[in-house]
Design a protein around this motif. Structure first.
Motif, mmCIF file in Angstrom:
data_model
loop_
_atom_site.group_PDB
_atom_site.id
_atom_site.type_symbol
_atom_site.label_atom_id
_atom_site.label_comp_id
_atom_site.label_asym_id
_atom_site.label_seq_id
_atom_site.Cartn_x
_atom_site.Cartn_y
_atom_site.Cartn_z
ATOM 1 N N THR A 43 0.838 -1.197 0.000
ATOM 2 C CA THR A 43 0.000 0.000 0.000
ATOM 3 C C THR A 43 0.878 1.253 0.000
ATOM 4 O OG1 THR A 43 -0.070 0.182 2.410
ATOM 5 C CG2 THR A 43 -1.715 -1.252 1.353
ATOM 6 N N PRO A 44 0.283 2.413 -0.300
ATOM 7 C CA PRO A 44 1.048 3.666 -0.194
ATOM 8 C C PRO A 44 1.634 3.865 1.199
ATOM 9 C CG PRO A 44 -0.950 4.038 -1.446
ATOM 10 C CD PRO A 44 -1.039 2.636 -0.922
ATOM 11 N N SER A 45 0.891 3.459 2.231
ATOM 12 C CA SER A 45 1.402 3.601 3.602
ATOM 13 C C SER A 45 2.656 2.753 3.811
ATOM 14 C CB SER A 45 0.324 3.203 4.615
ATOM 15 O OG SER A 45 -0.774 4.085 4.549
ATOM 16 N N ASP A 46 2.654 1.533 3.220
ATOM 17 C CA ASP A 46 3.841 0.674 3.321
ATOM 18 C C ASP A 46 5.051 1.363 2.701
ATOM 19 O OD1 ASP A 46 2.313 -1.334 4.507
ATOM 20 O OD2 ASP A 46 1.841 -2.269 2.571
ATOM 21 N N ALA A 47 4.842 1.936 1.507
ATOM 22 C CA ALA A 47 5.945 2.585 0.802
ATOM 23 C C ALA A 47 6.447 3.795 1.579
ATOM 24 C CB ALA A 47 5.488 2.998 -0.604
ATOM 25 N N GLU A 48 5.536 4.604 2.101
ATOM 26 C CA GLU A 48 5.942 5.796 2.841
ATOM 27 C C GLU A 48 6.734 5.422 4.092
ATOM 28 O OE1 GLU A 48 2.567 8.198 3.671
ATOM 29 O OE2 GLU A 48 2.204 8.748 1.563
ATOM 30 N N SER A 49 6.280 4.393 4.793
ATOM 31 C CA SER A 49 6.967 3.978 6.016
ATOM 32 C C SER A 49 8.392 3.519 5.726
ATOM 33 C CB SER A 49 6.177 2.852 6.692
ATOM 34 O OG SER A 49 6.857 2.379 7.830
ATOM 35 N N ARG A 50 8.558 2.699 4.691
ATOM 36 C CA ARG A 50 9.896 2.187 4.350
ATOM 37 C C ARG A 50 10.814 3.310 3.864
ATOM 38 N NH1 ARG A 50 9.841 -3.369 3.085
ATOM 39 N NH2 ARG A 50 12.022 -3.098 2.438
ATOM 40 N N LEU A 51 10.263 4.219 3.070
ATOM 41 C CA LEU A 51 11.096 5.304 2.522
ATOM 42 C C LEU A 51 11.472 6.321 3.593
ATOM 43 C CD1 LEU A 51 9.349 5.830 -0.921
ATOM 44 C CD2 LEU A 51 11.687 5.026 -0.557
ATOM 45 N N ARG A 52 10.574 6.574 4.520
ATOM 46 C CA ARG A 52 10.904 7.533 5.587
ATOM 47 C C ARG A 52 12.053 7.014 6.455
ATOM 48 N NH1 ARG A 52 5.118 8.825 5.943
ATOM 49 N NH2 ARG A 52 4.883 10.951 5.116
ATOM 50 N N SER A 53 12.111 5.718 6.620
ATOM 51 C CA SER A 53 13.211 5.155 7.407
ATOM 52 C C SER A 53 14.528 5.160 6.645
ATOM 53 C CB SER A 53 12.867 3.717 7.835
ATOM 54 O OG SER A 53 12.772 2.859 6.700
ATOM 55 N N ALA A 54 14.451 5.346 5.313
ATOM 56 C CA ALA A 54 15.662 5.314 4.488
ATOM 57 C C ALA A 54 16.238 6.704 4.235
ATOM 58 C CB ALA A 54 15.365 4.641 3.148
ATOM 59 N N PHE A 103 14.298 15.700 6.966
ATOM 60 C CA PHE A 103 13.948 16.864 6.149
ATOM 61 C C PHE A 103 13.433 16.478 4.757
ATOM 62 C CE2 PHE A 103 18.546 16.278 5.421
ATOM 63 C CZ PHE A 103 18.584 16.191 4.042
ATOM 64 N N VAL A 104 13.510 15.207 4.393
ATOM 65 C CA VAL A 104 13.049 14.750 3.082
ATOM 66 C C VAL A 104 11.544 14.485 3.132
ATOM 67 C CG1 VAL A 104 13.227 12.939 1.334
ATOM 68 C CG2 VAL A 104 15.289 13.762 2.490
ATOM 69 N N ASP A 105 10.831 15.020 2.167
ATOM 70 C CA ASP A 105 9.379 14.819 2.074
ATOM 71 C C ASP A 105 9.094 13.525 1.313
ATOM 72 O OD1 ASP A 105 6.614 15.475 2.261
ATOM 73 O OD2 ASP A 105 6.666 16.207 0.199
ATOM 74 N N VAL A 106 8.301 12.647 1.905
ATOM 75 C CA VAL A 106 7.982 11.349 1.308
ATOM 76 C C VAL A 106 6.475 11.251 1.098
ATOM 77 C CG1 VAL A 106 8.038 8.850 1.607
ATOM 78 C CG2 VAL A 106 9.968 10.240 2.393
ATOM 79 N N ARG A 107 6.078 10.832 -0.119
ATOM 80 C CA ARG A 107 4.653 10.643 -0.421
ATOM 81 C C ARG A 107 4.508 9.410 -1.306
ATOM 82 N NH1 ARG A 107 3.010 16.833 -2.324
ATOM 83 N NH2 ARG A 107 4.262 17.917 -0.737
ATOM 84 N N ALA A 108 3.336 8.783 -1.241
ATOM 85 C CA ALA A 108 3.081 7.615 -2.084
ATOM 86 C C ALA A 108 1.595 7.542 -2.410
ATOM 87 C CB ALA A 108 3.543 6.332 -1.390
ATOM 88 N N ASP A 109 1.307 6.898 -3.525
ATOM 89 C CA ASP A 109 -0.078 6.738 -3.962
ATOM 90 C C ASP A 109 -0.132 5.512 -4.863
ATOM 91 O OD1 ASP A 109 -2.746 7.151 -4.331
ATOM 92 O OD2 ASP A 109 -2.553 9.051 -5.410
ATOM 93 N N ARG A 110 -1.299 4.936 -4.970
ATOM 94 C CA ARG A 110 -1.482 3.779 -5.855
ATOM 95 C C ARG A 110 -2.664 4.039 -6.762
ATOM 96 N NH1 ARG A 110 -0.751 -1.614 -6.877
ATOM 97 N NH2 ARG A 110 0.788 -1.959 -5.232
ATOM 98 N N GLU A 111 -2.492 3.663 -8.026
ATOM 99 C CA GLU A 111 -3.589 3.727 -8.993
ATOM 100 C C GLU A 111 -3.543 2.455 -9.831
ATOM 101 O OE1 GLU A 111 -4.590 6.761 -12.542
ATOM 102 O OE2 GLU A 111 -4.792 7.631 -10.540
ATOM 103 N N GLY A 112 -4.545 1.624 -9.680
ATOM 104 C CA GLY A 112 -4.550 0.354 -10.391
ATOM 105 C C GLY A 112 -3.424 -0.537 -9.927
ATOM 106 N N ASP A 113 -2.634 -1.017 -10.883
ATOM 107 C CA ASP A 113 -1.542 -1.924 -10.535
ATOM 108 C C ASP A 113 -0.199 -1.202 -10.416
ATOM 109 O OD1 ASP A 113 -1.121 -1.265 -13.154
ATOM 110 O OD2 ASP A 113 -0.890 -3.325 -13.888
ATOM 111 N N GLU A 114 -0.219 0.125 -10.256
ATOM 112 C CA GLU A 114 1.023 0.879 -10.139
ATOM 113 C C GLU A 114 1.098 1.587 -8.789
ATOM 114 O OE1 GLU A 114 2.482 2.272 -14.522
ATOM 115 O OE2 GLU A 114 0.786 3.379 -13.678
ATOM 116 N N LEU A 115 2.210 1.364 -8.087
ATOM 117 C CA LEU A 115 2.522 2.057 -6.847
ATOM 118 C C LEU A 115 3.534 3.152 -7.172
ATOM 119 C CD1 LEU A 115 2.322 2.233 -3.732
ATOM 120 C CD2 LEU A 115 4.218 0.590 -3.637
ATOM 121 N N VAL A 116 3.211 4.377 -6.829
ATOM 122 C CA VAL A 116 4.072 5.513 -7.148
ATOM 123 C C VAL A 116 4.500 6.188 -5.849
ATOM 124 C CG1 VAL A 116 4.286 7.683 -8.417
ATOM 125 C CG2 VAL A 116 2.825 5.852 -9.310
ATOM 126 N N ALA A 117 5.797 6.414 -5.708
ATOM 127 C CA ALA A 117 6.328 7.068 -4.516
ATOM 128 C C ALA A 117 7.256 8.206 -4.925
ATOM 129 C CB ALA A 117 7.073 6.064 -3.639
#
Length: 271
Positions: free
Chosen positions: A191-202, A206-220
């Motif tokens: 999910t977008p929440s999964d992607a945001e959580s993993r990226l925020r830890s990486a 100060f880095v802004d992290v966002r994610a969204d899903r549309e159909g079969d594509e996860l975009v972060a």
């Protein structure tokens, strides 16, 4: 009879005055045309107008836009990067977050090479101009351009200091690889929440992290607004992640969409 002569004299006098005015205007027009086709334009005046135009461009470029304050030295470096040669930073002081604002003083030197004459065009003389300006920048003041005032130029421009600001926060050279590797490690049902959580830890805070899903594509997306850094990662289910960069970078400017999955999912054409 006497009355008729008086009327006639008045008419003739009026006609004479009218003819004199017409003749004077005609002479003035001939003199103006002669001047326009024989006397070259003043190159110094043209160079001065070009210098004023450059000063206005700098004022627009220094418009804060961002809510985060910037120190004057960073703004001075922006002038150096965008306008050298021809523009010399004379000094800087303050921070755009204070009441006094960040002040940057610059000298604008303009050279005009002149233009050749042609039919009914006397051309222009060569010229040069040196003007100096004080720009004052306030954060959170979105009025189109920084305030500017013309000031006197110092006798010695060569003694001006060179800005050496602390670099603004940025993503770093490994950001793309980190984003893509993180997305590849996620499952197809991420999910977008999964992607945001993993990226925020990486990435740093100060880095802004966002994610969204549309159909079969996860975009972060990960980005740093102040330095206009942005990485857009696209991870189709069952396929490797890849970086999308075909968006118009004006969308990263203050007041626009920013570093957001919508750059890929809901693209906007700005030109």
């Amino acid at each position: 009879m006497s009355s008729s002569k008086t009327v006639a004299r008045s008419v003739l006098k009026g006609v004479g005055i009218t003819l004199a005015v017409v003749l004077a205007l005609a002479v003035a027009l001939v003199v103006w045309i002669y001047y326009e086709i024989t006397v070259p334009d003043d190159g110094d005046r043209i160079a001065e107008r070009q210098g004023q135009a450059t000063a206005q461009e700098i004022a627009v470029d220094l418009e804060p836009g961002y809510t985060d304050p910037l120190d004057a030295e960073n703004l001075a470096q922006r002038v150096v990067d965008g306008y050298a040669p021809g523009v010399t930073v004379l000094g800087w002081e303050g921070n755009s977050g204070t009441d006094e604002g960040a002040v940057v003083e610059v000298a604008v030197r303009t050279q005009f090479g002149g233009s050749r004459s042609g039919w009914f065009d006397p051309g222009s003389t060569a010229g040069q101009s040196l003007t100096c300006w004080r720009f004052t920048v306030h954060a959170r003041q979105h009025d189109g351009e920084a305030s500017r005032d013309e000031i006197g130029c110092p006798d010695d421009l060569d003694g001006a200091p060179a800005p050496d600001p602390t670099p603004l926060p940025s993503l770093g050279p490994d950001a793309e690889a980190t984003v893509l590797a993180t997305l590849d490690d996620l499952g197809d049902d991420a999910t977008p929440s999964d992607a945001e959580s993993r990226l925020r830890s990486a990435f740093p805070e100060f880095v802004d992290v966002r994610a969204d899903r549309e159909g079969d594509e996860l975009v972060a997306t990960v980005g740093v607004v102040r330095s206009r850094d942005c990485v857009v990662g696209v991870r189709p289910d069952g396929e490797p992640a890849w970086r999308y960069s075909a968006f118009d970078r004006i969308q990263l400017e203050p007041g626009e969409l920013g570093c957001d999955p919508g750059l890929y999912l809901r693209p906007i054409t700005t030109h």
